[in-house]
Design an enzyme around this catalytic site. Sequence first.
Site, PDB file in Angstrom:
ATOM      1  N   ASP A 134      -1.507   5.943   0.939  1.00  0.00           N
ATOM      2  CA  ASP A 134      -1.985   4.614   1.326  1.00  0.00           C
ATOM      3  C   ASP A 134      -2.441   4.719   2.783  1.00  0.00           C
ATOM      4  OD1 ASP A 134      -2.412   1.807   1.280  1.00  0.00           O
ATOM      5  OD2 ASP A 134      -0.476   1.482   2.231  1.00  0.00           O
ATOM      6  N   SER A 135      -2.937   3.594   3.318  1.00  0.00           N
ATOM      7  CA  SER A 135      -3.349   3.606   4.716  1.00  0.00           C
ATOM      8  C   SER A 135      -2.146   3.678   5.659  1.00  0.00           C
ATOM      9  CB  SER A 135      -4.146   2.336   5.017  1.00  0.00           C
ATOM     10  OG  SER A 135      -3.322   1.206   4.850  1.00  0.00           O
ATOM     11  N   CYS A 138      -2.476  -5.922  -2.678  1.00  0.00           N
ATOM     12  CA  CYS A 138      -2.386  -4.941  -1.591  1.00  0.00           C
ATOM     13  C   CYS A 138      -0.928  -4.492  -1.543  1.00  0.00           C
ATOM     14  CB  CYS A 138      -2.792  -5.583  -0.273  1.00  0.00           C
ATOM     15  SG  CYS A 138      -2.407  -4.576   1.179  1.00  0.00           S
ATOM     16  N   TYR A 173      -7.525  -0.128   6.057  1.00  0.00           N
ATOM     17  CA  TYR A 173      -8.591   0.201   5.121  1.00  0.00           C
ATOM     18  C   TYR A 173      -9.372  -1.061   4.711  1.00  0.00           C
ATOM     19  CZ  TYR A 173      -7.117   5.063   4.162  1.00  0.00           C
ATOM     20  OH  TYR A 173      -6.847   6.405   4.231  1.00  0.00           O
ATOM     21  N   GLY A 174      -8.683  -2.185   4.716  1.00  0.00           N
ATOM     22  CA  GLY A 174      -9.286  -3.426   4.220  1.00  0.00           C
ATOM     23  C   GLY A 174     -10.457  -3.925   5.043  1.00  0.00           C
ATOM     24  N   HIS A 177       0.849  -3.400   0.739  1.00  0.00           N
ATOM     25  CA  HIS A 177       1.621  -3.858   1.905  1.00  0.00           C
ATOM     26  C   HIS A 177       2.369  -5.165   1.618  1.00  0.00           C
ATOM     27  CE1 HIS A 177      -0.661  -1.005   4.391  1.00  0.00           C
ATOM     28  NE2 HIS A 177       0.169  -1.277   5.388  1.00  0.00           N
ATOM     29  N   CYS A 211      -2.854   2.060  -3.146  1.00  0.00           N
ATOM     30  CA  CYS A 211      -3.716   1.286  -2.257  1.00  0.00           C
ATOM     31  C   CYS A 211      -4.689   0.478  -3.103  1.00  0.00           C
ATOM     32  CB  CYS A 211      -4.475   2.258  -1.351  1.00  0.00           C
ATOM     33  SG  CYS A 211      -5.699   1.455  -0.311  1.00  0.00           S
ATOM     34  N   THR A 252      -7.089  -1.334  -2.019  1.00  0.00           N
ATOM     35  CA  THR A 252      -8.437  -1.276  -1.448  1.00  0.00           C
ATOM     36  C   THR A 252      -9.218  -0.093  -2.028  1.00  0.00           C
ATOM     37  OG1 THR A 252      -7.555  -2.266   0.565  1.00  0.00           O
ATOM     38  CG2 THR A 252      -9.712  -1.220   0.729  1.00  0.00           C
TER      39      THR A 252
HETATM   40  N1  DGL Z   1      -2.131  -1.101   1.376  1.00  0.00           N
HETATM   41  C1  DGL Z   1      -3.531  -0.985   1.149  1.00  0.00           C
HETATM   42  C2  DGL Z   1      -3.980  -1.804  -0.022  1.00  0.00           C
HETATM   43  O1  DGL Z   1      -3.236  -1.854  -0.979  1.00  0.00           O
HETATM   44  C3  DGL Z   1      -4.438  -0.896   2.351  1.00  0.00           C
HETATM   45  C4  DGL Z   1      -4.345  -1.993   3.335  1.00  0.00           C
HETATM   46  C5  DGL Z   1      -5.176  -1.774   4.570  1.00  0.00           C
HETATM   47  O2  DGL Z   1      -5.046  -0.720   5.205  1.00  0.00           O
HETATM   48  O3  DGL Z   1      -5.981  -2.666   4.900  1.00  0.00           O
HETATM   49  O4  DGL Z   1      -5.034  -2.366  -0.063  1.00  0.00           O
END
Ligand code: DGL
Length: 267
Positions: free
Chosen positions: A10-11, A183, A42-43, A185, A73, A75
Amino acid sequence: MDDRPIGVFDSGLGGLTALLELRRLMPEENIVYFGDTGRLPYGEKTLAQLRVMAAQDLRLMAEQDVKAILVACGTLSSNTPELLESFPIPTAGVLIPSIRAMAEAPGDGALGIIATAATIRSGAFERALRKACPGREIIPIPCPKLVPLIEFGHTDPEDPLLQEALEEYTAPLQKASAVLLGCTHYGIVAEGLRRLLPEDCALVSAAACGAAAIKAQLEQRGQLGGSGEESFLVSGDPRDFARSASVLLGRSIADKVRRVPIMRIET
Ligand code: DGL
């Protein structure tokens, strides 16, 4: 039996919600985790950038001699599905299993999707959900403030900055019967979300859905097995990551985190 590790990436911290679920489902598996903390969020990246990053991240995982990869992830799962599908090592994203879980969620109210700006912009979750649940109202909400807040430690449900952001993002979801945490997170702030959504609204975790999908794949191929080992790669500061990750995981990983160089995005 195959005791090579599962690769999870993931990011940043988000994929740890998937790792926790993998550990619950398969405590004996070996896992290599990559958090691209030097390049998050990443978003906020363009599609062209995400394509390059997904290819680089997959290659880094392949170099760890993994037997399967969980792209933890939303994204990348929504923006670069063709890269995941064509990769020579079996790879699962969080999109397909999440849609299945949303379609099976109880209730017949609206279906909410909260995710990063790039995920919502891709329209991938929305299209797939529309196909799986024709006629249902779908409410996609981009939540650009959440990943930076979470990565900077604003995760307590009482945190005023977090509360303000969550109130904004959950306000349009008061008639939802299920909300997808699109996401990975967002599982970290699930308690804060729970407090602001209707009591009977189901929260579906994309991270948990992805973890279950990888388990099913490994079972099907007779590849389960390992000794519960873990290692962590990060492209940002290893100590920062170790500190936050140890809190989330409930155990110290300080001696298991190694830095890898930041990969350049040349688009
Ligand atoms: N956790 C990631 C996701 O599921 C990436 C979030 C990010 O870095 O913006 O989209």
